[in-house]
Design a protein around this motif. Structure first.
Motif, PDB file in Angstrom:
ATOM      1  N   PRO A  33      27.313 -23.041 -58.981  1.00 52.01           N
ATOM      2  CA  PRO A  33      27.965 -23.251 -57.680  1.00 52.01           C
ATOM      3  C   PRO A  33      28.541 -24.653 -57.522  1.00 52.01           C
ATOM      4  O   PRO A  33      29.361 -24.882 -56.640  1.00 52.01           O
ATOM      5  CB  PRO A  33      26.822 -23.002 -56.685  1.00 52.01           C
ATOM      6  N   GLU A  34      28.130 -25.602 -58.391  1.00 50.73           N
ATOM      7  CA  GLU A  34      28.621 -26.973 -58.303  1.00 50.73           C
ATOM      8  C   GLU A  34      29.846 -27.232 -59.180  1.00 50.73           C
ATOM      9  O   GLU A  34      30.430 -28.324 -59.118  1.00 50.73           O
ATOM     10  CB  GLU A  34      27.524 -27.961 -58.712  1.00 50.73           C
ATOM     11  N   ARG A  36      33.221 -28.045 -60.713  1.00 52.58           N
ATOM     12  CA  ARG A  36      34.421 -28.598 -60.082  1.00 52.58           C
ATOM     13  C   ARG A  36      35.704 -28.083 -60.738  1.00 52.58           C
ATOM     14  O   ARG A  36      36.749 -28.025 -60.107  1.00 52.58           O
ATOM     15  CB  ARG A  36      34.412 -30.127 -60.173  1.00 52.58           C
ATOM     16  N   PRO A 114      33.853 -15.871 -56.666  1.00 47.32           N
ATOM     17  CA  PRO A 114      33.398 -16.318 -55.340  1.00 47.32           C
ATOM     18  C   PRO A 114      32.129 -17.165 -55.369  1.00 47.32           C
ATOM     19  O   PRO A 114      31.862 -17.900 -54.406  1.00 47.32           O
ATOM     20  CB  PRO A 114      33.166 -15.002 -54.590  1.00 47.32           C
ATOM     21  N   ALA A 115      31.358 -17.078 -56.447  1.00 49.15           N
ATOM     22  CA  ALA A 115      30.144 -17.893 -56.549  1.00 49.15           C
ATOM     23  C   ALA A 115      30.459 -19.333 -56.945  1.00 49.15           C
ATOM     24  O   ALA A 115      29.601 -20.209 -56.822  1.00 49.15           O
ATOM     25  CB  ALA A 115      29.180 -17.281 -57.577  1.00 49.15           C
ATOM     26  N   LEU A 116      31.690 -19.577 -57.406  1.00 50.80           N
ATOM     27  CA  LEU A 116      32.086 -20.921 -57.842  1.00 50.80           C
ATOM     28  C   LEU A 116      32.783 -21.615 -56.668  1.00 50.80           C
ATOM     29  O   LEU A 116      33.999 -21.809 -56.649  1.00 50.80           O
ATOM     30  CB  LEU A 116      33.002 -20.819 -59.064  1.00 50.80           C
ATOM     31  N   THR A 117      31.991 -22.010 -55.702  1.00 47.14           N
ATOM     32  CA  THR A 117      32.537 -22.426 -54.409  1.00 47.14           C
ATOM     33  C   THR A 117      33.120 -23.836 -54.408  1.00 47.14           C
ATOM     34  O   THR A 117      33.837 -24.192 -53.460  1.00 47.14           O
ATOM     35  CB  THR A 117      31.448 -22.331 -53.335  1.00 47.14           C
ATOM     36  N   GLU A 118      32.830 -24.649 -55.414  1.00 53.32           N
ATOM     37  CA  GLU A 118      33.292 -26.047 -55.407  1.00 53.32           C
ATOM     38  C   GLU A 118      34.452 -26.301 -56.365  1.00 53.32           C
ATOM     39  O   GLU A 118      34.819 -27.458 -56.595  1.00 53.32           O
ATOM     40  CB  GLU A 118      32.125 -26.983 -55.765  1.00 53.32           C
ATOM     41  N   ARG A 120      37.881 -27.106 -57.831  1.00 56.19           N
ATOM     42  CA  ARG A 120      39.037 -27.828 -57.291  1.00 56.19           C
ATOM     43  C   ARG A 120      40.262 -27.686 -58.182  1.00 56.19           C
ATOM     44  O   ARG A 120      41.373 -27.973 -57.741  1.00 56.19           O
ATOM     45  CB  ARG A 120      38.683 -29.302 -57.146  1.00 56.19           C
TER      46      ARG A 120
END
Length: 200
Positions: A33-34, A36, A114-118, A120
């Motif tokens: 989830p962290e 980037r 969707p689980a990879l919320t961070e 960029r």
């Protein structure tokens, strides 16, 4: 167990992947989830599949140089997620490897991304990923698409770092002279930027 761990278990248990599970192969999808930066690529190579380490070959060495990442940075899931178009080695073709299986990404990516919320920055490696994620926005050719990479941000399409694309890179010297330095800067920005900071 994380959401990604649960999904990997589900992928491995799916009947369509029984042949790979029987061979002792694990689905090569990595992230947290962290994460980037997200890499969406074709499919694992044989060496990567057999070792269980994505991009564990000459292509991976070149890719890390393009991204400006050390091995430790690249393999830290808090930095980078790797979600191929197929999570298993598809086998050898006459030239290079077989393409990823049709429909695989369409089935599993909506469950995982969707689980990879961070995330960029998403790097689209090769025509298969670009076709799915850029659709009609992509250029007439892969070269056209990669040449226009900055216009697709936060998606960034690039050519595959395989030795098989050496001829393409020689014919298109702008890629390593202009595009990969821009990519490395974007990767560094994505890794260093605080969540509420605007993109550089």
């Amino acid at each position: 167990m994380t959401v990604l761990d649960d999904l990997r278990t589900e992928v491995a248990a799916h009947p369509s992947n029984a042949w790979a599970t029987a061979a002792g192969w694990q689905p090569l999808v990595v992230g947290s989830p962290e994460s980037r930066v997200l890499i969406i690529s074709q499919a694992p190579g044989r060496k990567a599949q057999e070792t269980g380490i994505p991009w564990n070959d000459a292509s991976g060495v070149r890719l890390r140089s393009w991204l400006g990442m050390t091995d430790a940075e690249f393999y830290d899931p808090a930095n980078l997620a790797i979600v191929p178009m197929d999570f298993y080695y598809p086998g050898k073709a006459a030239s290079g490897d077989q393409p990823p299986r049709r429909g695989f990404a369409e089935e599993w990516h909506p469950r995982i991304l969707p689980a990879l919320t961070e995330v960029r920055l998403t790097i689209l490696i090769g025509a298969h990923a670009q076709r799915l994620y850029l659709g009609p926005r992509r250029g007439r050719t892969l070269t056209d698409t990669v040449r226009a990479a900055p216009t697709y941000l936060p998606l960034f399409p690039i050519v595959h770092p395989s030795p098989l694309t050496q001829g393409w890179r020689m014919r298109n010297p702008w890629f390593e002279a202009e595009t990969t330095p821009r990519l490395a800067a974007l990767v560094r920005d994505a890794l260093d930027r605080s969540p509420n900071d605007p993109p550089a």
